[in-house]
Design an enzyme around this catalytic site. Structure first.
Site, PDB file in Angstrom:
ATOM      1  N   ASP A 205       0.845  -1.193   0.000  1.00 28.17           N
ATOM      2  CA  ASP A 205       0.000   0.000   0.000  1.00 28.17           C
ATOM      3  C   ASP A 205       0.886   1.251   0.000  1.00 28.17           C
ATOM      4  OD1 ASP A 205      -2.720   1.046   0.184  1.00 28.17           O
ATOM      5  OD2 ASP A 205      -2.151   1.752   2.178  1.00 28.17           O
TER       6      ASP A 205
ATOM      7  N   GLU B 103       0.480  -0.720  -4.958  1.00 30.27           N
ATOM      8  CA  GLU B 103      -0.536   0.313  -5.111  1.00 30.27           C
ATOM      9  C   GLU B 103       0.157   1.570  -5.602  1.00 30.27           C
ATOM     10  OE1 GLU B 103      -2.313   3.771  -4.393  1.00 30.27           O
ATOM     11  OE2 GLU B 103      -1.517   3.140  -2.449  1.00 30.27           O
TER      12      GLU B 103
ATOM     13  N   ASP C 242     -11.387   0.318  -1.084  1.00 28.67           N
ATOM     14  CA  ASP C 242     -11.509   1.755  -0.870  1.00 28.67           C
ATOM     15  C   ASP C 242     -12.446   2.443  -1.860  1.00 28.67           C
ATOM     16  OD1 ASP C 242      -9.921   2.071   1.373  1.00 28.67           O
ATOM     17  OD2 ASP C 242      -8.095   2.431   0.238  1.00 28.67           O
TER      18      ASP C 242
END
Length: 496
Positions: free
Chosen positions: A298, A345, A398
């Site tokens: 992330d 990500e 998300d």
């Protein structure tokens, strides 16, 4: 690392079916693995596994530890089968819902039952359990000792942020810590017991997944929570002052149309990490890959350069870009791990620097069609333009669900999407699944919500909001054979 072309489903552990108000590592997890196998899927992706906090909305990205497992995921039925709980202990908590996690009730219930199981274990450990527990405590002592003390101290100090504890505890005075370890010995042993049970159940579940041909895709948030055993036990890894208070915190700078974001996580002291041969990070990766086969990083941008905001600053705009460890870091991790099974990500600040770092290691980046401009020819988030070294998602934890996104899409974008996908919009979730599966992306991923065609009410998380997130659950009925067959057919047409 080059991945084989494959596909899978995102579903966090808390969202699994289960009798006690939250998903766990028991039968619900195995039901989902069976569903994946029936659907010819080889990947199961989920959020971080650490113990969450009600103070942070139970976000798995603000956990008390990057090493420990979340106690509410422990399967109580396994403990009953071992003889540590009675059958009556398995009655579900009041107002438990099969459709959402009610964290306060679930946490209180699970803590009570886990405490009872621990007391039974202390009185009469079953078979080889005592030896297995002691072996676990010794093998994992590098993180377990400090975590168990930290979480015991959290209770001792009524849940206060650790930076507000007595100075001698904040700064880890050896004599003060030794005294607290003695005072809290039973509580410390309890928390170690819970982690041992979590670890045993996790390994059993992971073995079951491997038997079914399903690999586990974990999540590595680059930052850890300030209120965590990680920062308290290893202050030298972070940019803290002489009183172990953060001097800079993480976030992102303003973009056109927004004020930026201040996340509040302490940033790393990369010079110290480098001088220590990234020892803390090597330990973190070792623990992670004890649990999963592949990891999604992330906020990958932070390893290239990161936005550091002075702790006392009122706005994210006061921050500045600082150099991350870059290739030196990943070269060292490759030396240590042997390979780098990472997805990254790379959404948001996708510039030449981060693309160069990503492509140097052949890390697949993320492509999400909900970020597409459907009326711009060749837009990078349209599935027909995904590069091979990418992971195509229909949606993520998300974003909105695909159906929710479709219903909120403006008329012009909707018409362009219809044209691009050759669809009338009826059954848009399956049209998008097929488009992502039919892209060049080496990995295709969808969510359980999208497979079920659910709208925004089933959204898992809305970034920037503090309440109402991480609650959605699927029931066993959701693992429908017709859905599995449909996904298998799409996969056989496109992936295999």
């Amino acid at each position: 690392m080059r991945f084989e072309r494959q596909s899978g489903v995102f579903l966090h552990l808390t969202s699994l079916p289960g009798p006690h108000g939250v998903g766990d590592l028991g039968d619900g997890a195995r039901e989902f693995i069976d569903f994946l196998a029936e659907a010819d899927q080889s990947l199961w992706q989920f959020c971080p596994l650490g113990p969450t906090s009600g103070a942070h909305g139970n976000s798995p990205y603000q956990a008390y530890s990057a090493f420990a497992g979340n106690p509410i995921l422990v399967d109580l039925r396994d403990l009953a089968e071992r003889g540590y709980l009675e059958e009556g202990d398995l009655d579900p908590p009041e107002a438990a819902s099969p459709h959402e996690v009610r964290y306060d009730r679930v946490t209180e219930f699970k803590q009570s039952k886990l405490q009872s199981a621990f007391e039974s274990f202390q009185r009469d450990p079953n078979g080889d359990d005592k030896a297995a527990f002691e072996a676990f405590c010794e093998a994992e002592s590098e993180w377990l000792d400090d975590y168990a003390l930290f979480i015991s101290l959290k209770a001792e100090f009524d849940g206060q942020l650790w930076t507000e504890w007595p100075e001698e505890i904040v700064t880890r005075d050896p004599e003060a810590l030794a005294e607290r370890r003695e005072q809290l010995a039973d509580e410390i042993q309890y928390h170690k017991f819970v982690q041992w049970v979590f670890d045993e159940q996790w390994q059993a579940m992971a073995d079951y997944a491997a038997e079914k041909g399903v690999e586990l895709v974990g999540d590595l948030p680059i930052y850890v929570a300030l209120d965590s055993a990680d920062v308290w036990s290893a202050p030298e890894v972070f940019r803290l002052d002489e009183h172990n208070q953060p001097t800079e915190v993480a976030g992102v700078p303003p973009n056109p149309g927004d004020d930026g974001q201040r996340w509040g996580n302490p940033v790393y002291d990369w010079d110290t990490c480098r001088a220590n041969d990234f020892a803390w990070w090597r330990q973190r990766f070792d623990r992670l890959f004890d649990q999963v086969d592949i990891a999604r990083i992330d906020h990958f941008k932070g390893f290239d350069e990161f936005w550091a905001i002075p702790e006392e600053a009122d706005t994210p705009a006061a921050g500045q870009w600082r150099e991350g460890p870059g290739r030196e870091f990943f070269d060292r991790m490759r030396d240590h791990l042997g390979e780098l099974p990472f997805l990254v990500e790379d959404l948001g600040f996708l510039d030449e620097r981060i693309a160069s770092l990503r492509d140097h290691y052949d890390f697949p980046g993320m492509r999400v069609p909900q970020y597409a401009d459907w009326c711009e020819q060749g837009h990078m988030y349209q599935p027909m333009h995904y590069p091979e070294q990418s992971v195509g998602y229909t949606s993520t934890h998300d974003t909105d669900t695909l159906v929710g996104y479709w219903r909120e899409l403006g008329d012009r974008q909707r018409d362009c999407l219809k044209h691009n996908l050759g669809t009338d919009g009826d059954g848009i979730e399956w049209d998008m699944i097929e488009a992502v599966w039919n892209s060049n992306a080496v990995i295709a991923m969808t969510t359980m919500q999208d497979l079920l065609g659910l709208d925004s009410d089933a959204r898992f998380n809305t970034p920037g909001t503090a309440t109402g997130n991480w609650r959605w659950r699927v029931t066993s009925a959701g693992f429908d054979s017709d859905i599995a067959t449909e996904l298998m057919l799409v996969t056989d047409r496109t992936i295999r």
